[in-house]
Motif scaffolding. Structure first.
Motif, PDB file in Angstrom:
ATOM      1  N   TYR A  94       0.826  -1.211   0.000  1.00 29.50           N
ATOM      2  CA  TYR A  94       0.000   0.000   0.000  1.00 29.50           C
ATOM      3  C   TYR A  94       0.860   1.260   0.000  1.00 29.50           C
ATOM      4  N   LEU A  95       1.862   1.297   0.884  1.00 26.50           N
ATOM      5  CA  LEU A  95       2.699   2.494   0.990  1.00 26.50           C
ATOM      6  C   LEU A  95       3.602   2.671  -0.226  1.00 26.50           C
ATOM      7  N   SER A  96       4.010   1.575  -0.859  1.00 26.52           N
ATOM      8  CA  SER A  96       4.898   1.661  -2.016  1.00 26.52           C
ATOM      9  C   SER A  96       4.223   2.351  -3.192  1.00 26.52           C
ATOM     10  N   GLU A  97       2.899   2.342  -3.207  1.00 30.27           N
ATOM     11  CA  GLU A  97       2.175   2.926  -4.323  1.00 30.27           C
ATOM     12  C   GLU A  97       2.368   4.437  -4.399  1.00 30.27           C
ATOM     13  N   SER A  98       2.161   5.131  -3.258  1.00 27.70           N
ATOM     14  CA  SER A  98       2.120   6.599  -3.315  1.00 27.70           C
ATOM     15  C   SER A  98       2.819   7.309  -2.160  1.00 27.70           C
ATOM     16  N   PHE A  99       3.383   6.567  -1.237  1.00 27.72           N
ATOM     17  CA  PHE A  99       3.907   7.200  -0.017  1.00 27.72           C
ATOM     18  C   PHE A  99       5.379   6.852   0.198  1.00 27.72           C
ATOM     19  N   ASN A 100       6.212   7.099  -0.799  1.00 32.46           N
ATOM     20  CA  ASN A 100       7.626   6.723  -0.700  1.00 32.46           C
ATOM     21  C   ASN A 100       8.354   7.462   0.420  1.00 32.46           C
ATOM     22  N   LEU A 102       7.054   8.712   3.189  1.00 37.43           N
ATOM     23  CA  LEU A 102       6.595   8.174   4.467  1.00 37.43           C
ATOM     24  C   LEU A 102       7.233   6.817   4.731  1.00 37.43           C
ATOM     25  N   LEU A 103       7.348   6.010   3.691  1.00 37.79           N
ATOM     26  CA  LEU A 103       7.968   4.694   3.822  1.00 37.79           C
ATOM     27  C   LEU A 103       9.427   4.833   4.244  1.00 37.79           C
ATOM     28  N   GLN A 104      10.137   5.794   3.640  1.00 38.39           N
ATOM     29  CA  GLN A 104      11.544   6.011   4.002  1.00 38.39           C
ATOM     30  C   GLN A 104      11.661   6.536   5.424  1.00 38.39           C
ATOM     31  N   LEU A 105      10.741   7.399   5.829  1.00 39.84           N
ATOM     32  CA  LEU A 105      10.760   7.919   7.197  1.00 39.84           C
ATOM     33  C   LEU A 105      10.546   6.791   8.202  1.00 39.84           C
ATOM     34  N   LEU A 106       9.572   5.916   7.939  1.00 39.29           N
ATOM     35  CA  LEU A 106       9.317   4.774   8.816  1.00 39.29           C
ATOM     36  C   LEU A 106      10.531   3.853   8.878  1.00 39.29           C
ATOM     37  N   GLY A 240      20.021   5.386  10.225  1.00 35.54           N
ATOM     38  CA  GLY A 240      18.644   5.762  10.543  1.00 35.54           C
ATOM     39  C   GLY A 240      18.432   7.264  10.490  1.00 35.54           C
ATOM     40  N   ILE A 241      19.353   8.026  11.073  1.00 42.40           N
ATOM     41  CA  ILE A 241      19.239   9.492  11.066  1.00 42.40           C
ATOM     42  C   ILE A 241      19.299  10.022   9.639  1.00 42.40           C
ATOM     43  N   SER A 242      20.208   9.492   8.816  1.00 38.22           N
ATOM     44  CA  SER A 242      20.334   9.965   7.436  1.00 38.22           C
ATOM     45  C   SER A 242      19.044   9.713   6.642  1.00 38.22           C
ATOM     46  N   LEU A 243      18.400   8.578   6.883  1.00 34.84           N
ATOM     47  CA  LEU A 243      17.154   8.264   6.184  1.00 34.84           C
ATOM     48  C   LEU A 243      16.030   9.200   6.628  1.00 34.84           C
ATOM     49  N   MET A 244      15.947   9.471   7.929  1.00 41.13           N
ATOM     50  CA  MET A 244      14.899  10.369   8.420  1.00 41.13           C
ATOM     51  C   MET A 244      15.083  11.772   7.878  1.00 41.13           C
ATOM     52  N   VAL A 245      16.320  12.246   7.859  1.00 37.03           N
ATOM     53  CA  VAL A 245      16.608  13.576   7.322  1.00 37.03           C
ATOM     54  C   VAL A 245      16.260  13.639   5.837  1.00 37.03           C
ATOM     55  N   GLY A 246      16.629  12.585   5.107  1.00 37.25           N
ATOM     56  CA  GLY A 246      16.327  12.548   3.673  1.00 37.25           C
ATOM     57  C   GLY A 246      14.844  12.534   3.382  1.00 37.25           C
ATOM     58  N   ALA A 247      14.070  11.852   4.230  1.00 33.86           N
ATOM     59  CA  ALA A 247      12.623  11.772   4.018  1.00 33.86           C
ATOM     60  C   ALA A 247      11.938  13.085   4.312  1.00 33.86           C
ATOM     61  N   LEU A 248      12.509  13.839   5.254  1.00 32.88           N
ATOM     62  CA  LEU A 248      11.902  15.124   5.649  1.00 32.88           C
ATOM     63  C   LEU A 248      12.382  16.266   4.763  1.00 32.88           C
TER      64      LEU A 248
END
Length: 248
Positions: A94-100, A102-106, A240-248
Motif C-alpha cells: 500500500y505504501l509503495s504505491e504513493s507514499f515513498n 513516508l515509507l523512508q521515514l518509517l 537511521g538518522i540519514s534516512l529520516m533527514v532525507g525523508a523530511l
C-alpha cells in the motif's frame, strides 16, 4: 540493472553478511538502510534480495551447529511471526504505491530505534523470559520483516537479555531470520511480487554471501563482543538518522 548500481549493492551485501555472521544480526538493517540512503533501488526490491541472502547466510551459519540451538524458543518465536509478516507485506504494498517519503521515514525510525535497542545492552535476566514474550516479540519482528525484511530489532533486544550462551543467542537469531526470510519469499511469490530482476540479482549475490559468511565464521575480527555491538549500533543510528533527514 547497471554496474553503477550492481557493484555498490553487492559490496553492501558482502559487508552486512560479514557483520551478521559475527554478531547474529544487522544484515537486513545495514543493507536496507544503506541501499535506500544511496537511492540504489526501491525498498520493495531490496526487501526481496535481503530475504534471499539472509536465507543463504542462515543455512551456512547454522550448518554443524544445531546442538547449540534452543529449538523450543525458536519455534515459539516463529509462531508469532507468520501472521504479522503477512500484515507487514500488505502495508508495504500500500505504501509503495504513493507514499515513498513516508515509507523512508518509517524505515529510518525503525533502523534508528533498532540501533538504540542494541546500544542499551540490558543486564541478562536470571531466568528465561516467558513463552508469551517470545511470541509477542516474534509478532513484532514479523511485521517489520514484512515491511522491510528487517526482523532484527525486537529479537536482538529480547535474545541478548536471555541467560543463554552467546553462541546459542547468535544461532537462534540466525535461525529465526532464516525461517522468516523463507516465509517472506513464499508470501511475496504468492502475491505475484517476485520479478525476474529480483531473482537474477539475488542469484548474483549468493556467491558473495557464501564467501563472506565463511570468512565471518573462520576469521572474526580482533574485537570483543562489546566493541562489535558498539560498531553495529553506531552504524545503524547513523543510517537511521540519514534516512529520516532525507525523508523530511
Amino acid at each position: 540493472m547497471g554496474l553503477e548500481t550492481l557493484i555498490p549493492f553487492i559490496a553492501i551485501i558482502a559487508f552486512a553478511t560479514y557483520v551478521q555472521t559475527i554478531t547474529g544480526f544487522a544484515l537486513g538493517m545495514i543493507v536496507m538502510g544503506a541501499v535506500t540512503a544511496f537511492s540504489l533501488v526501491p525498498i520493495a526490491f531490496t526487501s526481496v534480495v535481503i530475504s534471499a541472502v539472509t536465507l543463504i547466510n542462515g543455512l551456512i551459519a547454522i550448518k554443524g551447529n544445531f546442538h547449540a540451538l534452543d529449538i523450543k524458543r525458536v519455534m515459539i518465536t516463529c509462531a508469532g511471526i507468520f501472521p504479522a509478516l503477512l500484515a507487514g507485506l500488505i502495508l508495504l504494498d500500500y505504501l509503495s504505491e504513493s507514499f515513498n517519503n513516508l515509507l523512508q521515514l518509517l524505515l529510518g525510525i525503525t533502523i534508528f530505534t533498532g540501533g538504540m535497542l542494541i546500544m542499551l545492552r540490558p543486564e541478562p535476566l536470571k531466568e528465561p523470559s516467558p513463552n508469551a514474550v517470545f511470541a509477542v516479540s516474534g509478532a513484532t519482528a514479523g511485521f517489520l520483516a514484512g515491511m522491510f525484511s528487517m526482523a532484527g530489532p525486537p529479537l536482538v533486544y529480547l535474545f541478548y537479555r536471555q541467560p543463554f550462551e552467546l553462541k546459542t543467542i547468535r544461532l537462534c537469531l540466525v535461525s529465526i531470520f532464516l525461517v522468516c526470510s523463507t516465509a517472506r519469499i513464499i508470501m511475496v511469490g504468492f502475491q505475484g511480487g517476485l520479478t525476474l530482476d529480483m531473482l537474477t540479482f539475488s542469484l548474483l549475490c549468493i556467491p558473495m554471501v557464501m564467501f563472506f559468511t565463511w570468512v565471518g565464521k573462520r576469521y572474526p575480527p580482533p574485537l570483543s563482543t562489546t566493541n562489535m555491538r558498539r560498531f553495529a549500533f553506531s552504524l545503524l543510528i547513523i543510517i537511521g538518522i540519514s534516512l529520516m533527514v532525507g525523508a523530511l
